[in-house]
Design a protein around this motif. Structure first.
Motif, PDB file in Angstrom:
ATOM      1  N   GLU A   1       0.829  -1.207   0.000  1.00  0.00           N
ATOM      2  CA  GLU A   1       0.000   0.000   0.000  1.00  0.00           C
ATOM      3  C   GLU A   1       0.864   1.257   0.000  1.00  0.00           C
ATOM      4  OE1 GLU A   1      -3.519   0.458   2.333  1.00  0.00           O
ATOM      5  OE2 GLU A   1      -3.594  -1.689   2.776  1.00  0.00           O
ATOM      6  N   LEU A   2       1.928   1.253   0.795  1.00  0.00           N
ATOM      7  CA  LEU A   2       2.822   2.413   0.829  1.00  0.00           C
ATOM      8  C   LEU A   2       3.459   2.647  -0.527  1.00  0.00           C
ATOM      9  CD1 LEU A   2       4.555   2.038   4.321  1.00  0.00           C
ATOM     10  CD2 LEU A   2       2.699   3.588   3.678  1.00  0.00           C
ATOM     11  N   VAL A   3       3.856   1.557  -1.176  1.00  0.00           N
ATOM     12  CA  VAL A   3       4.461   1.690  -2.506  1.00  0.00           C
ATOM     13  C   VAL A   3       3.431   2.249  -3.490  1.00  0.00           C
ATOM     14  CG1 VAL A   3       5.401   0.416  -4.466  1.00  0.00           C
ATOM     15  CG2 VAL A   3       6.183  -0.101  -2.151  1.00  0.00           C
ATOM     16  N   SER A   4       2.191   1.751  -3.427  1.00  0.00           N
ATOM     17  CA  SER A   4       1.159   2.209  -4.367  1.00  0.00           C
ATOM     18  C   SER A   4       0.794   3.662  -4.139  1.00  0.00           C
ATOM     19  CB  SER A   4      -0.094   1.350  -4.239  1.00  0.00           C
ATOM     20  OG  SER A   4      -0.736   1.570  -2.996  1.00  0.00           O
ATOM     21  N   MET A   5       1.008   4.165  -2.917  1.00  0.00           N
ATOM     22  CA  MET A   5       0.758   5.572  -2.634  1.00  0.00           C
ATOM     23  C   MET A   5       1.832   6.479  -3.233  1.00  0.00           C
ATOM     24  SD  MET A   5      -0.224   5.492   1.398  1.00  0.00           S
ATOM     25  CE  MET A   5      -1.616   4.581   2.034  1.00  0.00           C
TER      26      MET A   5
END
Length: 409
Positions: A401-405
């Motif tokens: 999720e952090l990467v996709s943000m």
């Protein structure tokens, strides 16, 4: 209601969604902080194909300055200002000085005069941009921002901008600190992780990791303006997993000794020096806990399937949603019993909460208790346990999720 009003004033609700124009992805991440009426006039053609990812935020400087996730994903700020306003000039200077070691600031203004331009350029900004601006004028401002950013990083300015995950239990003893300490050990295998125990009266993070710290968060609070990277390193303790830990005070400490300003400075220093900063928060809402959650990329809210657990979780979710933070919350249902095929039935919990339950954690008191007594990971106590599998699934999904943000690793 008074607290809700104060919290609401701290949360930006004016951020544009899909209607804000974003150009082709580039190495420069730009945020235009504009008044709503100015944002409404932006021509998407001005923002396209400039070698930058450009985001329009129409919530104003006050809300942008406390939006931690957006700040960490910004390399250059273009900020609308009224140059004849002494108050706005002071706010611009304060903001530019606070982020100047990492983020160049360009001031944008209507009806720019030579006098106003000179006044603005005397502040700590990179450039001045007229409103309305042409595509060429915007391109020039971006180029100036790139140059200033290169100078900051070449000159030793902090290029790192880590992520923040907050942990909050809806009740005491519900497993939030266990979750934070165990996830910290998993992430520490690949990242530089700092765990900060901000539960001033009931914090157990150091105890669960079998650490005996000499100093605590109280020493950072007392440091005030002396809080910097070196002071931070003096206070923390290193766990065998590689996790750095700042413990809660040994003595009972009043909750109001922490201020939003302290949280802002603490996280600014921490995210410049660590890939991932984990905050173990008390289960209360105050101005400074609201600031911590606003600065966080995600909030893990831990509860369990009891009457009190569901009731308190619903109240916490209501406060988060009322203050524009609902999209950051991930609900963890602890002490779950797997069904016949090894899956958790979360439907009953979701129905009771009127909200999605994102993760389930197995009920394994003997393994958890042994891990906390010895300050070790669950995998070191019992390999391939169901609860360790659950924790690793949480760690992996949150990392994705952090990467996709667009968050930095």
């Amino acid at each position: 209601m008074a607290l809700l009003a104060r919290l609401g004033s701290m949360v930006g609700r004016g951020e544009k969604g899909d209607s804000s124009s974003q150009s082709d992805t580039g190495d420069l991440r730009v945020t235009l902080v504009l008044a709503p009426e100015t944002a409404a006039t932006i021509d998407p053609a001005h923002l396209a194909n400039l070698g930058a990812s450009i985001h329009v935020f129409d919530g104003g400087l006050e809300k942008f300055s406390v939006n931690g996730p957006l700040l960490r994903r910004t390399d250059l700020v273009i900020l609308e200002i009224e140059p004849e306003s002494a108050e706005e000039l002071a706010a611009l200077e304060q903001f530019a000085n606070s982020v100047g070691a990492r983020i160049p600031v360009v001031a944008a203004a209507h009806n720019l005069t030579i006098t106003a331009t000179r006044r603005l350029m005397r502040s700590s900004i990179a450039d001045v941009l007229p409103i309305p601006f042409s595509r060429e004028e915007l391109a020039q401002a971006l180029e100036t921002g790139r140059d200033r950013l290169g100078q900051l990083r070449t000159g030793g300015g902090p290029a790192r901008s880590g992520n923040v995950i907050a942990f909050q239990g809806v009740l005491g003893g519900i497993g939030s600190t266990m979750l934070a300490t165990q996830l910290a050990q998993i992430w520490a295998a690949e990242k530089k992780v700092l765990l900060i125990d901000l539960d001033l009266q009931r914090g157990n993070a150091a105890l669960y990791m079998n650490l005996k710290p000499r100093l605590s968060i109280a020493d950072l609070i007392e440091a005030d303006d002396r809080l910097d990277a070196e002071f931070l390193k003096m206070v923390l303790e290193r766990h065998q997993s590689g996790t750095s830990v700042i413990s809660s005070p040994n003595d009972m400490t009043a909750m109001d000794v922490v201020t939003p300003e302290f949280i802002d400075r603490l996280l600014d220093v921490a995210t410049q020096n660590y890939d991932l900063v984990l905050l173990d928060l008390p289960g209360i809402w105050m101005d400074w806990t609201a600031m911590a959650i606003q600065k966080a990329d995600l909030l893990l809210l831990t509860t369990q399937m009891t009457v009190s657990g569901v009731q308190q979780a619903r109240r916490q979710l209501d406060v988060a949603e009322a203050n524009g933070l609902g999209d950051r919350v991930r609900v963890v249902m602890n002490r779950m019993i797997p069904g016949l095929f090894g899956k958790y039935d979360l439907s009953e919990a979701e129905s009771a909460l009127r909200s999605r339950v994102h993760f389930g954690l197995a009920n394994d008191f003997p393994t958890v208790s042994a891990a906390q007594d010895e300050g070790r990971s669950l995998g070191q106590i019992k390999m391939k346990s169901r609860i360790e599998k659950d924790l690793r699934a949480i760690a992996a999904q949150l990392g994705d999720e952090l990467v996709s943000m667009g968050a930095t690793a």
